[in-house]
Design an enzyme around this catalytic site. Structure first.
Site, short mmCIF file in Angstrom:
data_model
loop_
_atom_site.label_atom_id
_atom_site.label_comp_id
_atom_site.label_asym_id
_atom_site.label_seq_id
_atom_site.Cartn_x
_atom_site.Cartn_y
_atom_site.Cartn_z
N THR A 97 -16.62 1.67 -13.64
CA THR A 97 -16.63 0.57 -12.67
C THR A 97 -17.14 -0.70 -13.33
O THR A 97 -18.05 -0.64 -14.16
CB THR A 97 -17.47 0.90 -11.41
OG1 THR A 97 -17.51 -0.27 -10.58
CG2 THR A 97 -18.88 1.34 -11.73
N HIS A 137 -14.92 3.11 -0.07
CA HIS A 137 -13.87 2.13 0.24
C HIS A 137 -12.67 2.74 0.95
O HIS A 137 -11.59 2.17 0.95
CB HIS A 137 -13.42 1.41 -1.05
CG HIS A 137 -14.48 0.53 -1.63
ND1 HIS A 137 -14.42 0.02 -2.91
CD2 HIS A 137 -15.62 0.04 -1.09
CE1 HIS A 137 -15.50 -0.72 -3.15
NE2 HIS A 137 -16.24 -0.72 -2.06
N CYS A 140 -2.49 2.96 21.04
CA CYS A 140 -2.81 1.65 21.64
C CYS A 140 -1.80 0.55 21.30
O CYS A 140 -1.92 -0.57 21.78
CB CYS A 140 -4.23 1.21 21.25
SG CYS A 140 -4.38 0.83 19.50
N ASP A 144 -8.17 6.90 -4.08
CA ASP A 144 -7.02 7.73 -4.50
C ASP A 144 -7.18 9.22 -4.22
O ASP A 144 -6.23 9.99 -4.38
CB ASP A 144 -6.71 7.50 -5.99
CG ASP A 144 -7.90 7.77 -6.91
OD1 ASP A 144 -8.75 8.63 -6.57
OD2 ASP A 144 -7.98 7.13 -7.98
N ARG A 204 1.73 1.86 -3.54
CA ARG A 204 0.56 2.39 -4.27
C ARG A 204 0.29 3.84 -3.87
O ARG A 204 -0.12 4.65 -4.70
CB ARG A 204 -0.67 1.52 -4.00
CG ARG A 204 -0.60 0.17 -4.72
CD ARG A 204 -1.86 -0.63 -4.48
NE ARG A 204 -3.05 0.00 -5.01
CZ ARG A 204 -4.29 -0.29 -4.60
NH1 ARG A 204 -4.48 -1.18 -3.65
NH2 ARG A 204 -5.33 0.31 -5.13
N TYR A 219 0.83 -1.21 0.00
CA TYR A 219 0.00 0.00 0.00
C TYR A 219 0.87 1.26 0.00
O TYR A 219 0.50 2.27 -0.60
CB TYR A 219 -1.00 -0.02 1.17
CG TYR A 219 -2.18 -0.90 0.84
CD1 TYR A 219 -3.27 -0.40 0.13
CD2 TYR A 219 -2.19 -2.25 1.17
CE1 TYR A 219 -4.34 -1.21 -0.22
CE2 TYR A 219 -3.25 -3.07 0.83
CZ TYR A 219 -4.32 -2.54 0.12
OH TYR A 219 -5.36 -3.35 -0.23
P1 OAD Z 1 -12.52 -2.57 -11.89
O1 OAD Z 1 -11.08 -2.74 -12.21
O2 OAD Z 1 -13.26 -3.77 -11.44
O3 OAD Z 1 -13.27 -1.97 -13.16
C1 OAD Z 1 -12.73 -0.88 -13.85
C2 OAD Z 1 -13.70 -0.51 -14.95
O4 OAD Z 1 -13.22 0.67 -15.56
C3 OAD Z 1 -13.84 -1.56 -16.05
O5 OAD Z 1 -15.22 -1.79 -16.31
C4 OAD Z 1 -13.16 -0.90 -17.26
O6 OAD Z 1 -13.78 -1.26 -18.51
C5 OAD Z 1 -13.38 0.55 -16.96
N1 OAD Z 1 -12.42 1.47 -17.58
C6 OAD Z 1 -11.13 1.25 -17.94
N2 OAD Z 1 -10.60 2.36 -18.46
C7 OAD Z 1 -11.55 3.33 -18.42
C8 OAD Z 1 -11.62 4.70 -18.80
N3 OAD Z 1 -10.57 5.34 -19.33
N4 OAD Z 1 -12.78 5.36 -18.60
C9 OAD Z 1 -13.86 4.75 -18.07
N5 OAD Z 1 -13.86 3.46 -17.69
C10 OAD Z 1 -12.72 2.76 -17.85
O7 OAD Z 1 -12.60 -1.38 -10.81
P2 OAD Z 1 -13.81 -1.06 -9.82
O8 OAD Z 1 -15.11 -1.33 -10.44
O9 OAD Z 1 -13.55 0.30 -9.27
O10 OAD Z 1 -12.26 -2.51 -3.88
O11 OAD Z 1 -13.55 -2.12 -8.66
C11 OAD Z 1 -14.40 -2.11 -7.56
C12 OAD Z 1 -13.64 -2.45 -6.32
O12 OAD Z 1 -12.92 -3.68 -6.51
C13 OAD Z 1 -12.53 -1.46 -5.98
O13 OAD Z 1 -12.99 -0.33 -5.26
C14 OAD Z 1 -11.61 -2.28 -5.13
C15 OAD Z 1 -11.58 -3.54 -5.96
O14 OAD Z 1 -11.24 -4.70 -5.29
C16 OAD Z 1 -11.57 -2.40 -2.76
O15 OAD Z 1 -10.40 -2.13 -2.73
C17 OAD Z 1 -12.42 -2.64 -1.55
#
Ligand code: OAD
Length: 244
Positions: free
Chosen positions: A188, A119, A150, A104, A70, A67
């Site tokens: 997403t 998150h 703690c 982020d 990152r 982390y």
């Molecule tokens: P994902 O990596 O699952 O999905 C990313 C999405 O962004 C995909 O559908 C891509 O097609 C899309 N994408 C890629 N480039 C893009 C762009 N330039 N513009 C728009 N869309 C684009 O990421 P999340 O859905 O955010 O959780 O993942 C959900 C959660 O899973 C995260 O918050 C994290 C992860 O495990 C935790 O850390 C708790």
């Protein structure tokens, strides 16, 4: 971009617009998504080894350092046109709710005032015991360092698999989903619950569901409008078209 007329009408007449964002909105800022093939973090690493409380218990040093690396990438990244377009939208619609799954902080750095962080945020640190938020700690060779209050190991303030979302953030996002006229779902994969339930909640309550993503997701078929393309291009075009 030619926007469908019903979308223009709903957005310009909307009382309350909600946006739910995911890692894709930060992709054009150079930050990796999770599930994109090849480039996604979960295409290269196993989430159960890096993003669960059990993994932290087993290998706290490895998780802390992952982390920390990152966090450096996040600190070096800059918000893009997609983040800025949402900040502009917040200024133009009567009520705007931005809920993000991202950790982020780029929405805030782009000027969004009210951001619901579902998150957590990688730039914050808390202890793994009582959850004290910690800004600094005495210099130590110990990795991770310990909570000055703690003594429990410190951890990033992010939600890991198997953990609850911060209740106030979840409640605010669920309330907004049930109240909004338009729900924009941006960048997403819409597979991680409970965040993935928000668009469904919104649509059930009568909102127009609009997806912005270059790839199809499980949500695409039920979206009222799917704008296929990168958020860094589509969102600024949308804002320019609606509020020239
Ligand atoms: P994902 O990596 O699952 O999905 C990313 C999405 O962004 C995909 O559908 C891509 O097609 C899309 N994408 C890629 N480039 C893009 C762009 N330039 N513009 C728009 N869309 C684009 O990421 P999340 O859905 O955010 O959780 O993942 C959900 C959660 O899973 C995260 O918050 C994290 C992860 O495990 C935790 O850390 C708790």
């Amino acid at each position: 971009m030619k926007l469908p007329r019903p979308l223009v009408e709903r957005l310009t007449g909307a009382r309350h617009v909600m946006a739910l964002t995911g890692a894709g909105i930060s992709a054009e800022s150079g930050l990796a998504t999770y599930r994109d093939p090849q480039t996604g973090l979960w295409a290269r690493f196993l989430p159960q080894e890096l993003a669960t409380p059990e993994a932290f218990h087993r290998q706290p040093r490895l998780i802390w350092e992952w982390y920390a690396s990152r966090r450096q990438l996040v600190e070096r990244a800059e918000p893009n046109g997609g983040h800025r377009a949402l900040a502009a939208m917040e200024q133009r619609v009567p009520q705007f709710t931005l809920a993000t799954q991202n950790i982020d902080g780029l929405h805030q750095r782009a000027g969004s005032r009210r951001v619901i962080e579902l998150h957590g945020n990688i730039t914050r640190t808390r202890c793994s015991g009582a959850g004290h938020f910690v800004d600094s700690w005495p210099a130590t060779d110990e990795v991770p360092p310990r909570c000055p209050q703690c003594g429990e190991p410190l951890r990033p303030d992010v939600v890991w698999f198997g953990e609850m979302l911060p209740p106030a953030a979840w409640e605010a996002a669920a309330d907004a989903a049930q109240d909004c006229d338009v729900c924009l779902v941006i960048g997403t994969s819409a597979v991680v619950r409970p965040a993935a339930l928000l668009p469904e909640l919104a649509q059930h309550a009568g909102a127009m569901l609009v997806e912005i993503n270059p790839e199809p997701t499980p949500l695409t078929a039920r979206a009222d409008v799917a704008l296929t393309g990168p958020a860094g291009t589509m969102l600024p075009e949308l804002v320019r078209a609606l509020w020239p």
